[in-house]
Design a protein around this motif. Structure first.
Motif, short mmCIF file in Angstrom:
data_model
loop_
_atom_site.label_atom_id
_atom_site.label_comp_id
_atom_site.label_asym_id
_atom_site.label_seq_id
_atom_site.Cartn_x
_atom_site.Cartn_y
_atom_site.Cartn_z
N GLU A 55 0.82 -1.22 0.00
CA GLU A 55 0.00 0.00 0.00
C GLU A 55 0.85 1.26 0.00
O GLU A 55 0.51 2.26 -0.64
CB GLU A 55 -0.92 0.00 1.22
CG GLU A 55 -1.89 1.17 1.29
CD GLU A 55 -3.04 1.05 0.30
OE1 GLU A 55 -3.60 2.09 -0.09
OE2 GLU A 55 -3.38 -0.09 -0.07
N PRO A 154 -13.51 -0.87 3.48
CA PRO A 154 -12.05 -1.03 3.43
C PRO A 154 -11.34 0.32 3.47
O PRO A 154 -11.75 1.27 2.80
CB PRO A 154 -11.83 -1.74 2.10
CG PRO A 154 -13.10 -2.49 1.85
CD PRO A 154 -14.19 -1.62 2.40
N SER A 156 -8.11 0.93 2.66
CA SER A 156 -6.98 1.07 1.74
C SER A 156 -7.29 0.34 0.44
O SER A 156 -8.24 -0.44 0.34
CB SER A 156 -5.71 0.50 2.37
OG SER A 156 -5.79 -0.92 2.46
N ASP A 159 -6.82 -3.40 1.08
CA ASP A 159 -7.99 -3.97 1.76
C ASP A 159 -9.14 -4.18 0.78
O ASP A 159 -9.86 -5.19 0.84
CB ASP A 159 -8.45 -3.05 2.89
CG ASP A 159 -7.48 -3.01 4.05
OD1 ASP A 159 -6.65 -3.92 4.16
OD2 ASP A 159 -7.55 -2.04 4.85
N THR A 160 -9.35 -3.22 -0.11
CA THR A 160 -10.41 -3.33 -1.12
C THR A 160 -10.14 -4.51 -2.04
O THR A 160 -11.05 -5.29 -2.36
CB THR A 160 -10.51 -2.03 -1.93
OG1 THR A 160 -10.71 -0.93 -1.04
CG2 THR A 160 -11.66 -2.09 -2.93
N GLN A 162 -8.41 -7.19 -1.43
CA GLN A 162 -8.60 -8.45 -0.70
C GLN A 162 -10.08 -8.79 -0.58
O GLN A 162 -10.48 -9.96 -0.74
CB GLN A 162 -7.95 -8.36 0.68
CG GLN A 162 -6.43 -8.32 0.62
CD GLN A 162 -5.78 -8.05 1.97
OE1 GLN A 162 -6.45 -7.57 2.90
NE2 GLN A 162 -4.50 -8.33 2.09
#
Length: 391
Positions: A55, A154, A156, A159-160, A162
């Protein structure tokens, strides 16, 4: 999504530097063929960084380009978002396009707006209505069984990505994603806010994603009309004590931006309705004062609501700038038109620039009054008063 600026440009990684180089190449491309050259290489690097969970490389490159090359910044942001919300997965020897999507719901209430787990029966009903009116006929679908607040989405790009991969795999497996509600962070309480139904669809490679992709007789407008009529009632039990308005499901980032935009006039209308109900007075008894608030540049407009015969402010709304909006955009005109349509007759747009300040004690925004001062929003004494700030 706000990102912290790097304090030292010397520490930017080799991958972040390469992201910047490829994005500048794409921004300065002179042909479609060259576009494809840069897009392919940029996409490959972005996919690698998602796999590694890097990230910071995304943030570092975006931060640098924000200051040095606006077009390259936008091209990189578009590429990262696209790869965070979509991919290709294989299932039983067949390739499928996966798309993360969201179906936002605008809501307001004098009480708390729920963030809740969605019962299986309600989830199934929502899936049936999405399949019938929004998604392509052959799309496979998985939903998260939770109604998210903005704070719980999410945080980040990684995170999105994933979440997209998990829901995409679930769509291919014919199941839904169970969310542990106890692990979700508490959400901030606002009078008006957005809730999100989140899911993923899977279609055979290159096939239609949405209903309006398949036939000339279907458009986004007709899909929204049917979604409101058939899918809207399913949210009633989830949003007890709330007025609400579902928006059309769309690709994740596009849906979030649409919700951000639609929530601004919605929050104004919610404010007027709230004040009328709480004060027991008609909209004509209120005055709205619009002020532009600046830091290094125009950051947002704030609207203070109070009695038309006084200078106190009962309630306030923050209207943030979105996208390419700036001082040249007639946002005060849009705000005034929305308020007048909602029944207010006394709407004042002040010409002065206000400092981007907040209350030193509680951190709440300060709002303009008719005298050109910034003041704290304070409702008259009442029981169980909700927050006086709308976002």
């Amino acid at each position: 999504m706000k990102r912290n600026r790097f304090t030292s440009r010397k520490r930017i990684s080799a991958d972040a530097t390469e992201l910047s180089r490829l994005s500048i190449g794409l921004a300065e491309s002179g042909s479609k063929l060259e576009d494809l050259f840069w897009q392919n290489r940029l996409g490959e690097l972005v996919d690698k960084l998602f796999q590694n969970g890097d990230e910071d490389d995304f943030s570092g490159s975006l931060d640098r380009l924000f200051d040095t090359h606006a077009m390259a910044h936008d091209d990189l942001a578009d590429t990262i978002e696209s790869h965070a919300e979509s991919c290709v997965l294989s299932h039983l020897g067949q390739d499928f396009d996966i798309l993360l999507f969201a179906a936002p719901v605008l809501a307001w209430s004098r009480f708390s707006i729920p963030t809740v787990s969605i019962p299986k029966s309600t989830l199934q009903t929502l899936k049936v209505q999405l399949a019938a009116h929004v998604l392509a006929a052959d799309a496979r679908l998985a939903l998260a069984d939770y109604l998210y607040s903005p704070d719980q989405l999410p945080h980040s790009f990684v995170d999105t990505w994933q979440l997209m991969r998990r829901l995409g795999s679930d769509a291919l497996a014919g199941k839904d994603l169970n969310v542990d509600a106890s692990s979700m962070p508490e959400t901030n309480r606002f009078l008006s806010d957005t809730r999100y139904l989140v899911g993923a669809l899977a279609v055979r490679r290159g096939q239609a994603l949405f209903h309006w992709n398949e036939t000339e007789k279907s458009t986004r407008e007709t899909a929204l009309k049917e979604w409101l009529k058939q899918g809207g009632p399913s949210f009633e039990a989830l949003l007890t004590g709330c007025a609400y308005e579902p928006l059309l499901a769309d690709a994740y980032h596009a849906a979030c931006r649409a919700a951000d935009s639609a929530s601004r006039p919605y929050s104004l209308n919610a404010s007027v309705a709230f004040l009328q109900a709480t004060l027991g007075q008609p909209a004509e008894s209120l005055r709205a004062v619009i002020g532009a608030f600046h830091d290094k540049r125009l950051e947002e407009y704030r609207i203070g609501f109070g009695p038309k015969d006084g200078d106190v402010i009962y309630h306030g709304v923050v209207w943030p700038l979105l996208g390419i909006e700036d001082e040249t955009t007639d946002i005060p005109g849009e705000i005034e038109a929305t308020l007048r349509k909602g029944g207010l007759k006394d709407v004042v747009a002040l010409d002065q620039q206000f400092p981007y300040e907040f209350c030193d004690d509680c951190g709440a925004p300060l709002y303009p009054n008719i005298d050109g001062d910034t003041v704290h929003a304070e409702m008259p004494e009442q029981n169980n008063a909700p927050s006086q700030t709308l976002h």
